[in-house]
Design a protein around this motif. Structure first.
Motif, PDB file in Angstrom:
ATOM      1  N   ASN A  68       0.834  -1.208   0.000  1.00 19.40           N
ATOM      2  CA  ASN A  68       0.000   0.000   0.000  1.00 19.40           C
ATOM      3  C   ASN A  68       0.871   1.261   0.000  1.00 19.40           C
ATOM      4  O   ASN A  68       0.531   2.255  -0.645  1.00 19.40           O
ATOM      5  CB  ASN A  68      -1.009  -0.005   1.151  1.00 19.40           C
ATOM      6  N   ASP A  69       1.997   1.232   0.707  1.00 21.11           N
ATOM      7  CA  ASP A  69       2.917   2.377   0.665  1.00 21.11           C
ATOM      8  C   ASP A  69       3.648   2.449  -0.671  1.00 21.11           C
ATOM      9  O   ASP A  69       3.861   3.534  -1.213  1.00 21.11           O
ATOM     10  CB  ASP A  69       3.933   2.298   1.805  1.00 21.11           C
ATOM     11  N   MET A  90       6.908   7.889  -9.928  1.00 23.58           N
ATOM     12  CA  MET A  90       7.090   7.319 -11.263  1.00 23.58           C
ATOM     13  C   MET A  90       5.855   7.497 -12.160  1.00 23.58           C
ATOM     14  O   MET A  90       5.875   7.101 -13.310  1.00 23.58           O
ATOM     15  CB  MET A  90       7.420   5.820 -11.151  1.00 23.58           C
ATOM     16  N   ASN A  91       4.785   8.052 -11.595  1.00 27.82           N
ATOM     17  CA  ASN A  91       3.523   8.196 -12.302  1.00 27.82           C
ATOM     18  C   ASN A  91       3.051   6.857 -12.882  1.00 27.82           C
ATOM     19  O   ASN A  91       2.565   6.772 -14.001  1.00 27.82           O
ATOM     20  CB  ASN A  91       3.619   9.261 -13.404  1.00 27.82           C
ATOM     21  N   ALA A  92       3.238   5.810 -12.087  1.00 31.85           N
ATOM     22  CA  ALA A  92       2.834   4.462 -12.477  1.00 31.85           C
ATOM     23  C   ALA A  92       1.853   3.933 -11.442  1.00 31.85           C
ATOM     24  O   ALA A  92       1.965   4.233 -10.256  1.00 31.85           O
ATOM     25  CB  ALA A  92       4.056   3.548 -12.568  1.00 31.85           C
ATOM     26  N   TYR A  93       0.894   3.130 -11.896  1.00 27.80           N
ATOM     27  CA  TYR A  93      -0.110   2.603 -10.986  1.00 27.80           C
ATOM     28  C   TYR A  93       0.305   1.224 -10.490  1.00 27.80           C
ATOM     29  O   TYR A  93       0.828   0.410 -11.242  1.00 27.80           O
ATOM     30  CB  TYR A  93      -1.478   2.507 -11.665  1.00 27.80           C
ATOM     31  N   GLY A  94       0.047   0.968  -9.237  1.00 28.83           N
ATOM     32  CA  GLY A  94       0.274  -0.344  -8.647  1.00 28.83           C
ATOM     33  C   GLY A  94       1.623  -0.439  -7.964  1.00 28.83           C
ATOM     34  O   GLY A  94       2.452   0.463  -8.055  1.00 28.83           O
ATOM     35  N   PRO A  95       1.838  -1.549  -7.272  1.00 31.99           N
ATOM     36  CA  PRO A  95       3.106  -1.727  -6.565  1.00 31.99           C
ATOM     37  C   PRO A  95       4.201  -2.169  -7.528  1.00 31.99           C
ATOM     38  O   PRO A  95       3.932  -2.666  -8.617  1.00 31.99           O
ATOM     39  CB  PRO A  95       2.794  -2.833  -5.558  1.00 31.99           C
ATOM     40  N   THR A  96       5.419  -1.969  -7.122  1.00 30.00           N
ATOM     41  CA  THR A  96       6.574  -2.510  -7.831  1.00 30.00           C
ATOM     42  C   THR A  96       7.500  -3.098  -6.779  1.00 30.00           C
ATOM     43  O   THR A  96       7.303  -2.866  -5.579  1.00 30.00           O
ATOM     44  CB  THR A  96       7.272  -1.427  -8.684  1.00 30.00           C
ATOM     45  N   ASN A  97       8.504  -3.839  -7.200  1.00 35.99           N
ATOM     46  CA  ASN A  97       9.352  -4.508  -6.214  1.00 35.99           C
ATOM     47  C   ASN A  97      10.361  -3.568  -5.563  1.00 35.99           C
ATOM     48  O   ASN A  97      10.559  -3.593  -4.368  1.00 35.99           O
ATOM     49  CB  ASN A  97      10.036  -5.737  -6.813  1.00 35.99           C
ATOM     50  N   ILE A  98      11.042  -2.728  -6.352  1.00 36.53           N
ATOM     51  CA  ILE A  98      12.041  -1.823  -5.786  1.00 36.53           C
ATOM     52  C   ILE A  98      12.106  -0.542  -6.607  1.00 36.53           C
ATOM     53  O   ILE A  98      11.962  -0.574  -7.825  1.00 36.53           O
ATOM     54  CB  ILE A  98      13.436  -2.500  -5.690  1.00 36.53           C
ATOM     55  N   LEU A  99      12.272   0.560  -5.913  1.00 29.90           N
ATOM     56  CA  LEU A  99      12.491   1.863  -6.547  1.00 29.90           C
ATOM     57  C   LEU A  99      13.842   2.387  -6.077  1.00 29.90           C
ATOM     58  O   LEU A  99      14.233   2.169  -4.933  1.00 29.90           O
ATOM     59  CB  LEU A  99      11.396   2.861  -6.149  1.00 29.90           C
ATOM     60  N   SER A 100      14.538   3.082  -6.965  1.00 31.81           N
ATOM     61  CA  SER A 100      15.853   3.646  -6.654  1.00 31.81           C
ATOM     62  C   SER A 100      15.842   5.133  -6.918  1.00 31.81           C
ATOM     63  O   SER A 100      15.422   5.574  -7.992  1.00 31.81           O
ATOM     64  CB  SER A 100      16.917   3.001  -7.549  1.00 31.81           C
ATOM     65  N   PHE A 101      16.323   5.894  -5.943  1.00 30.06           N
ATOM     66  CA  PHE A 101      16.410   7.342  -6.072  1.00 30.06           C
ATOM     67  C   PHE A 101      17.830   7.783  -5.766  1.00 30.06           C
ATOM     68  O   PHE A 101      18.182   8.003  -4.605  1.00 30.06           O
ATOM     69  CB  PHE A 101      15.401   8.024  -5.136  1.00 30.06           C
ATOM     70  N   PRO A 102      18.681   7.882  -6.809  1.00 27.21           N
ATOM     71  CA  PRO A 102      20.078   8.282  -6.578  1.00 27.21           C
ATOM     72  C   PRO A 102      20.203   9.743  -6.194  1.00 27.21           C
ATOM     73  O   PRO A 102      19.368  10.569  -6.560  1.00 27.21           O
ATOM     74  CB  PRO A 102      20.755   8.013  -7.917  1.00 27.21           C
ATOM     75  N   GLU A 103      21.244  10.032  -5.433  1.00 26.66           N
ATOM     76  CA  GLU A 103      21.600  11.406  -5.094  1.00 26.66           C
ATOM     77  C   GLU A 103      22.693  11.844  -6.053  1.00 26.66           C
ATOM     78  O   GLU A 103      23.628  11.102  -6.305  1.00 26.66           O
ATOM     79  CB  GLU A 103      22.112  11.492  -3.660  1.00 26.66           C
ATOM     80  N   ASN A 104      22.581  13.022  -6.567  1.00 27.33           N
ATOM     81  CA  ASN A 104      23.585  13.545  -7.487  1.00 27.33           C
ATOM     82  C   ASN A 104      24.204  14.792  -6.894  1.00 27.33           C
ATOM     83  O   ASN A 104      23.983  15.898  -7.364  1.00 27.33           O
ATOM     84  CB  ASN A 104      22.958  13.864  -8.847  1.00 27.33           C
ATOM     85  N   ASP A 105      25.016  14.604  -5.846  1.00 23.88           N
ATOM     86  CA  ASP A 105      25.574  15.756  -5.148  1.00 23.88           C
ATOM     87  C   ASP A 105      27.065  15.949  -5.400  1.00 23.88           C
ATOM     88  O   ASP A 105      27.740  16.609  -4.654  1.00 23.88           O
ATOM     89  CB  ASP A 105      25.292  15.661  -3.655  1.00 23.88           C
ATOM     90  N   SER A 106      27.573  15.357  -6.466  1.00 19.94           N
ATOM     91  CA  SER A 106      28.990  15.498  -6.780  1.00 19.94           C
ATOM     92  C   SER A 106      29.171  15.515  -8.284  1.00 19.94           C
ATOM     93  O   SER A 106      28.401  14.923  -9.018  1.00 19.94           O
ATOM     94  CB  SER A 106      29.786  14.341  -6.182  1.00 19.94           C
ATOM     95  N   LYS A 107      30.196  16.183  -8.742  1.00 24.55           N
ATOM     96  CA  LYS A 107      30.520  16.194 -10.169  1.00 24.55           C
ATOM     97  C   LYS A 107      31.550  15.130 -10.508  1.00 24.55           C
ATOM     98  O   LYS A 107      31.921  14.946 -11.649  1.00 24.55           O
ATOM     99  CB  LYS A 107      31.050  17.572 -10.590  1.00 24.55           C
ATOM    100  N   THR A 108      32.051  14.417  -9.495  1.00 25.83           N
ATOM    101  CA  THR A 108      33.045  13.378  -9.719  1.00 25.83           C
ATOM    102  C   THR A 108      32.382  12.182 -10.375  1.00 25.83           C
ATOM    103  O   THR A 108      31.352  11.707  -9.924  1.00 25.83           O
ATOM    104  CB  THR A 108      33.670  12.941  -8.381  1.00 25.83           C
TER     105      THR A 108
END
Length: 172
Positions: free
Chosen positions: A53-54, A63-81
Motif C-alpha cells: 500500500n505504501d 514514477m507516475n505508475a499505478y500499482g506496486p513494484t518490487n524496488i524503486l531507486s532514487f540516486p543522489e547527485n551531489d557530486s561532479k566526480t
C-alpha cells in the motif's frame, strides 16, 4: 561478517530484521569497493522496506505508475566526480549520499513465490538491481553484469545473520 564501516540507514517495518538488510548491503558495498573501484567512505545509503500500500503511493507519486513494484531507486547527485564504466557511461562516484532504495516486502514475497525462488535469493537480486541504479546504471548489459556479479559473489560470502529470516513471518 566485517564490521560495518558504511552509513546505512534502514527503516523497516517490524518484524522484518534490519540486520539482514544491513548485512546484504554491507557485503555489496565491500564487493564494489574491492572489485569494481568504487569508494563509499562517508557515504550514506538509505533503505526503506514498505508494504504494497505504501509502495503504490511511492510508485504513483515518483514514477507516475499505478500499482506496486518490487524496488524503486532514487540516486543522489551531489557530486561532479564521475567514474567511467566499461561502456564509457558516466557513473557518479564518491558522493556523500548514494540515495534511497524503497523495497516492497509484499511484492518481494509474492514474486519469490511466483518465480519458485527462495525469498532471500530474490531479496539479494532486487537489492543488487536497485543498487546498480543508484550507481548510475540503466537497464542493459552492464547493469545485468553488475547485478549478476553482486548476486554471485554474495552467495559465496558467509554472513552472520542468525535471527529468524524475514520470509518466515506470517505476512498479511
Amino acid at each position: 561478517m566485517m564490521k560495518n564501516k558504511y552509513d546505512i540507514r534502514i527503516d523497516s517495518l517490524p518484524p522484518y530484521p534490519k540486520k539482514l538488510w544491513e548485512e546484504i548491503l554491507v557485503l555489496f558495498l565491500g564487493l564494489l569497493e574491492t572489485h569494481k573501484n568504487f569508494s563509499f567512505k562517508n557515504c550514506t545509503l538509505t533503505l526503506l522496506v514498505v508494504k504494497d500500500n505504501d509502495m503504490i503511493s511511492y510508485n504513483k507519486e515518483q514514477m507516475n505508475a499505478y500499482g506496486p513494484t518490487n524496488i524503486l531507486s532514487f540516486p543522489e547527485n551531489d557530486s561532479k566526480t564521475v567514474f567511467i564504466g566499461k561502456a564509457q557511461s558516466a557513473i557518479m562516484k564518491n558522493r556523500s549520499s548514494l540515495g534511497t532504495l524503497i523495497l516492497s516486502i509484499d511484492t518481494l514475497l509474492r514474486e519469490a513465490y511466483l518465480y519458485g525462488q527462495n525469498p532471500q535469493t530474490h531479496a539479494v537480486r532486487l537489492l543488487a538491481h536497485g543498487l546498480a541504479h543508484l550507481l548510475g546504471y540503466d537497464h542493459g548489459k552492464e547493469m545485468w553484469e553488475l547485478t549478476d556479479f553482486l548476486e554471485d559473489n554474495f552467495s559465496r560470502q558467509e554472513y552472520s545473520h542468525t535471527i529468524t529470516p524475514f520470509w518466515s513471518f506470517t505476512h498479511g
